[in-house]
Design a protein around this motif. Structure first.
Motif, short mmCIF file in Angstrom:
data_model
loop_
_atom_site.label_atom_id
_atom_site.label_comp_id
_atom_site.label_asym_id
_atom_site.label_seq_id
_atom_site.Cartn_x
_atom_site.Cartn_y
_atom_site.Cartn_z
N ARG B 96 0.78 -1.17 -0.17
CA ARG B 96 -0.11 0.16 0.07
C ARG B 96 0.83 1.10 -0.06
NH1 ARG B 96 -2.25 -2.26 4.84
NH2 ARG B 96 -1.53 -0.26 5.60
N PRO B 97 0.50 2.41 -0.56
CA PRO B 97 1.25 3.66 -0.61
C PRO B 97 1.63 4.13 0.56
CG PRO B 97 -0.47 3.70 -2.24
CD PRO B 97 -0.83 2.40 -1.32
N ASP B 98 0.78 3.87 1.60
CA ASP B 98 1.08 4.39 3.15
C ASP B 98 2.09 3.78 3.97
OD1 ASP B 98 -1.04 2.32 3.11
OD2 ASP B 98 -1.39 2.97 5.20
N GLN B 99 2.56 2.58 3.20
CA GLN B 99 3.56 1.69 3.86
C GLN B 99 4.95 2.14 3.51
OE1 GLN B 99 1.84 -2.17 2.35
NE2 GLN B 99 1.72 -2.75 4.63
N GLY B 100 5.10 3.25 2.62
CA GLY B 100 6.12 3.83 2.13
C GLY B 100 7.12 3.01 1.38
N MET B 101 8.47 3.23 1.80
CA MET B 101 9.34 2.60 0.67
C MET B 101 10.51 1.91 1.81
SD MET B 101 9.97 4.36 -2.90
CE MET B 101 9.87 6.28 -2.43
N SER B 102 11.27 1.07 1.50
CA SER B 102 12.29 0.64 2.06
C SER B 102 13.53 1.72 1.89
CB SER B 102 12.86 -0.96 1.55
OG SER B 102 13.39 -0.76 0.36
N SER B 103 14.52 1.57 2.74
CA SER B 103 15.16 2.42 2.81
C SER B 103 16.42 2.60 1.51
CB SER B 103 16.23 2.27 3.99
OG SER B 103 17.16 1.28 4.26
N VAL B 104 16.57 1.25 0.89
CA VAL B 104 17.48 1.55 -0.26
C VAL B 104 16.69 2.04 -1.41
CG1 VAL B 104 19.30 -0.49 0.38
CG2 VAL B 104 17.02 -1.20 -0.55
N GLU B 105 15.45 1.63 -1.27
CA GLU B 105 14.70 2.69 -2.71
C GLU B 105 14.43 3.74 -2.22
OE1 GLU B 105 10.60 0.73 -3.91
OE2 GLU B 105 11.32 -0.26 -1.80
N GLN B 106 14.19 4.39 -0.95
CA GLN B 106 13.86 5.81 -0.63
C GLN B 106 15.26 6.63 -0.95
OE1 GLN B 106 12.16 6.64 3.01
NE2 GLN B 106 12.12 8.88 2.49
N PHE B 107 16.27 6.02 -0.37
CA PHE B 107 17.75 6.82 -0.57
C PHE B 107 18.57 6.09 -1.31
CE2 PHE B 107 16.34 6.49 3.94
CZ PHE B 107 15.79 8.10 3.91
N LEU B 108 19.23 7.01 -2.62
CA LEU B 108 20.15 6.42 -3.45
C LEU B 108 19.42 5.36 -4.36
CD1 LEU B 108 23.33 6.39 -1.30
CD2 LEU B 108 22.67 8.09 -2.95
N PRO B 109 18.19 5.54 -4.91
CA PRO B 109 17.43 4.69 -5.74
C PRO B 109 18.35 4.11 -6.75
CG PRO B 109 16.19 6.74 -6.23
CD PRO B 109 17.34 6.81 -4.96
N GLY B 110 18.43 2.91 -6.99
CA GLY B 110 19.42 2.44 -8.32
C GLY B 110 20.94 2.22 -7.75
N VAL B 111 21.14 2.54 -6.76
CA VAL B 111 22.47 2.25 -6.01
C VAL B 111 22.53 1.03 -5.24
CG1 VAL B 111 24.44 3.26 -4.64
CG2 VAL B 111 23.11 4.87 -6.22
N LEU B 112 23.47 0.15 -5.65
CA LEU B 112 23.57 -1.15 -4.98
C LEU B 112 23.50 -1.12 -3.33
CD1 LEU B 112 24.13 -4.31 -5.05
CD2 LEU B 112 26.51 -3.74 -5.44
N GLY B 113 22.96 -1.66 -2.69
CA GLY B 113 23.02 -1.75 -1.29
C GLY B 113 23.44 -3.13 -0.77
N ILE B 114 24.42 -3.25 0.24
CA ILE B 114 24.73 -4.61 0.83
C ILE B 114 24.62 -4.53 2.23
CG2 ILE B 114 26.77 -6.01 1.01
CD1 ILE B 114 27.45 -5.62 -1.98
N LEU B 115 24.30 -5.38 2.87
CA LEU B 115 23.97 -5.43 4.25
C LEU B 115 25.37 -6.09 4.68
CD1 LEU B 115 22.10 -5.33 6.78
CD2 LEU B 115 21.68 -7.85 6.58
#
Lengths: 384, 391
Positions: B96-115
């Protein structure tokens, strides 16, 4: 030990068949993935079939509906029939107890519901072998079909639903030789295909009947249902279904070891890596799939049945009750396949009982029919 | 399996292939430091079933999780969940739109994220029937020079698990490294790593190990802090060999953020184009989780085979500790670092040793190691455990 079960060349023997027949009619409890029906469990199942009906997702909507509370999709009850049998008293699954090592394929199911499961119900399952028949297989050699009945019963003793599973058993050596499906082309999609799928998915929710009653008087024989799209099939999609439907064959690590000791017939040895795995692995491991005569991984039969139920619940609206769903899986649904579900009203069974019958068809991207079904739906009556 | 199409093809307007770390994006991230956001959760209520599903996904047969009568008769007096069960309360698809985005999508979208690492801190155990919610918060952002030129970003996130009355029952910090894919694509560090295969002798070795483990569980026999010596060892405990069946088993217990299906996958895709990929061989749309079970996607990410979820290894470490500490111990903190991939077929051997003891507080510090069949260390961890003191 698991190494001793010949899952490559297990045979259909007279002794194996006699043993099955001796077990007819003996009821036993089965472990279940879910026991209490919870909002979380309902949502997990709906997510696994891609069903965004607010009846399953929204408290306020469900409370204002004829059900008056959160209810679950009919086939949600799979999650009360599936769980790994990790204790000796759980007994075995029919495919490992009977004819171990012989390929088992879900051939069809017959569900009957008295009502929808609802939040707060506590539901457990009881299983019973009700039929065994021996036939000549299309694949070659002898085949066996067995029918196991699972009754889903509340703690108060109310039977919410019953399901008969028909499982066909084939000797794997025969199915490998026949190579019926090994050369079946696998799907590939273009950007235009993806757009077509996206457009279809976009249109579906608006076609859901929802709170507008579908009165029995308004239904005409020949009226159509769908199309509804499911897929393309990916492992992600299959895991999505399992997350909601539960799993009897995914214990891990130390508990997989314990499971393997109790259920050697439910284990397979990977021909290349020498790793012990469960008989669920051909669904997602191509090497195991190929050893079973299929070119790649394939869906779990209950997925298509759950999909059929979604076609019906979207069509019938919140006031309808799916009372009966009989399905036959006729061809495999392979990784990459899309499934188009359609249906047609075939009869007003009993106007007094408000029962309507519907034929259902699942067709893939090659225009092959992969499953058929027939449903009975109880609809509301216009008060005149 | 040759890739005929780059799976990093952008799905919509997110540039999956060449997302850049820009000053504006870093400034935007920094503007969000300290602002909590709700986490959708796979489970809201702790149930007996959900505890069992998680334990099954770990292979943890401890009667504390499985046997209501045992748990109620134990020092804890109730059915409680394994420490890392709480992953269930921060994993769910945002449909749902009100559930927002995960942090790797919201910040620097398209930039690889590694835990890169995780740190859990628990204040207490959670019990059956409790209702929990979770919040996330970006707590720090640092910018570094990347090994292959250009910049990398490290984002520090904290998740809080809240019981009734907003009591914080646990916290989980994630350290996520962000790299421009253009920098990492040329690296083929793992493509030639040999994959495992096992003989009947190997299988017998695994069976012997698994058969012995349950007896080594401390259980109801209290482990007192005074009885320990620095250098005491834990384990070994075996996990694997890793199969898709095993990965699916873990996901079934931990919940999933990336497995919506069919019509709801379409809803998810529209909300989260940055979480989608297109399969290199057949053009099927899939989520970023698919590299964990689909070889085509795994190879496109520079791995020779599918690989585990990092949080599975963190959970495995917690099992090593809970088996060792006994029913009365409390795992207070667990910090893990993933150092190498755990590929399909790999067997993971967990070992540990006591590195420090504080008899006054009852806290024992443990160093933990995960080693694969090639004798490579694939993860390390540090844990603090509070143990009972002799009267």
């Amino acid at each position: 030990m698991a190494d001793d079960v010949d899952w490559r060349d297990g045979k259909i023997t007279d002794a194996g068949i006699d043993f099955m027949r001796s077990r007819l009619g003996k009821k036993h409890p089965i472990p279940t993935w879910n026991r209490a029906v919870t909002k979380d469990g309902i949502e997990h199942f709906a997510l696994g079939i891609g069903d965004n009906n607010p009846l399953w997702w929204e408290d306020a909507y469900a409370q204002a509906s004829p059900h008056g509370k959160r209810v679950a999709p009919p086939c949600y009850l799979y999650s009360h029939t599936r769980a790994p049998r990790i204790k000796p008293e759980h007994g075995g699954q029919s495919v490992e107890v009977y004819l171990p090592g012989v390929l088992g394929i879900w051939a069809g199911e017959h569900w009957r519901w008295n009502r929808l499961p609802a939040e707060g119900d506590v539901i457990t399952g009881q299983a019973e072998l009700v039929d065994v028949s021996v036939g000549e297989g299309r694949f070659g050699g002898r085949t066996v079909a067995h029918v196991e009945r699972i009754s889903l019963v509340t703690v108060e003793g109310e039977v919410v639903a019953e399901v008969d599973h028909t499982i066909k058993r084939f000797e794997r050596s025969e199915t490998r030789e026949r190579r019926t499906y090994l050369d079946r082309p696998l799907a590939r999609y273009s950007a235009a295909d993806r757009k077509r799928f996206a457009d279809q998915y976009e249109a579906e929710a608006a076609a859901r009947r929802g709170g507008r009653e579908r009165y029995v008087e308004e239904v005409r024989v020949g009226e159509t249902l769908g199309p509804m799209l499911k897929g393309p099939l990916t492992i992600t999609n299959m895991v999505g279904w399992l997350l909601g439907g539960g799993s009897n064959l995914n214990p891990t690590n130390r508990m997989l070891h314990e499971f393997g000791k109790l259920h050697p017939g439910a284990m397979m040895l990977h021909p290349e890596t020498g790793i012990l795995d469960t008989i669920e692995a051909p669904h997602w491991e191509p090497v195991f799939a190929q050893a079973s005569g299929l070119p790649t991984g394939y869906d779990i039969g209950c997925m298509r049945i759950s999909w059929f139920s979604h076609l019906v619940t979207d069509w019938m609206g919140d006031h309808g009750l799916l009372t009966d769903l009989q399905t036959k899986i006729v061809k495999p649904n392979l990784m990459g396949d899309v499934t188009w579900l359609t249906g047609e009203v075939t009869g007003i069974e009993d106007a007094a009982e408000r029962l309507v019958s519907v034929q259902l068809t699942a067709t893939n991207q090659l225009d092959e029919v992969t499953a058929i079904g027939s449903a009975k739906v109880k609809l509301p009556q216009r008060i005149s | 399996m040759p890739a005929t199409r780059d799976p990093r093809t952008p799905i919509h307007d997110v540039d999956w292939a060449d997302g850049r770390i820009t000053d504006a994006a870093i400034k935007y991230m920094r503007g969000h430091v300290g602002q909590p956001y709700p986490m959708p959760s796979w489970r809201r209520q702790v149930t007996a079933e959900s505890i069992e599903h998680f334990a099954l996904g770990l292979g943890d047969d401890n009667p504390l999780w499985w046997d209501g009568a045992y748990a109620e008769g134990s020092a804890l007096g109730a059915r409680t969940a394994p420490p890392c069960y709480l992953y269930n309360h921060i994993r769910a698809p945002r449909v749902r739109p009100d559930q927002g985005m995960s942090s790797v999508e919201q910040f620097l979208p398209g930039v690889l994220g590694i835990l890169a690492g995780e740190t859990w801190r628990w204040n207490r155990r959670v019990r059956v029937d409790e209702r929990l919610r979770a919040e996330g918060c970006l707590i720090d952002v640092t910018v570094e020079e990347a090994k292959f030129g250009g910049r990398s970003v490290t984002q520090y996130e904290r998740h809080q698990f809240l019981a009734e009355g907003d009591e914080v029952v646990a916290e989980l910090d994630h350290v996520i490294k962000r790299y421009e894919r253009g920098q990492t694509r040329s690296r083929k560090t793992y493509m030639d790593r040999p994959l495992a295969s096992y003989s009947a002798d190997d299988r017998e070795g695994f069976e012997r190990q698994y058969a012995a483990e349950a007896d080594q569980r401390r259980g109801a026999r209290t482990r007192y802090i005074e009885d320990l010596t620095v250098g005491d060892t834990l384990g070994p405990m075996l996990k694997g060999p890793l199969t898709l069946t095993n990965i699916v088993g873990f996901v079934l217990g931990a919940g999933s953020s990336f497995n919506p299906t069919n019509r709801m996958l379409r809803t998810f895709e529209k909300l989260h184009p940055g979480a989608m990929m297109i399969h290199p061989d057949n053009g099927t749309l899939d989520t970023v989780e698919a590299a964990h079970w689909d070889e085509g996607f795994a190879r496109a990410s520079g791995m020779p085979a599918a690989y585990d979820l990092g949080i599975a290894r963190t959970s495995w470490f917690s099992h090593l500790v809970t088996d060792w500490m006994g029913d009365e111990g409390l795992l207070l903190e667990l910090g893990t670092r993933m150092t190498r991939p755990n590929l399909l077929g790999d067997a993971t051997w967990l070992t540990g040793k006591v590195s420090a003891l504080d008899p006054a507080s009852g806290v024992a510090t443990l160093e933990l190691t995960a080693t694969n069949q090639l004798q490579e260390t694939t993860a390390t961890a540090r844990a603090d455990v509070r143990l009972p003191r002799r009267a």
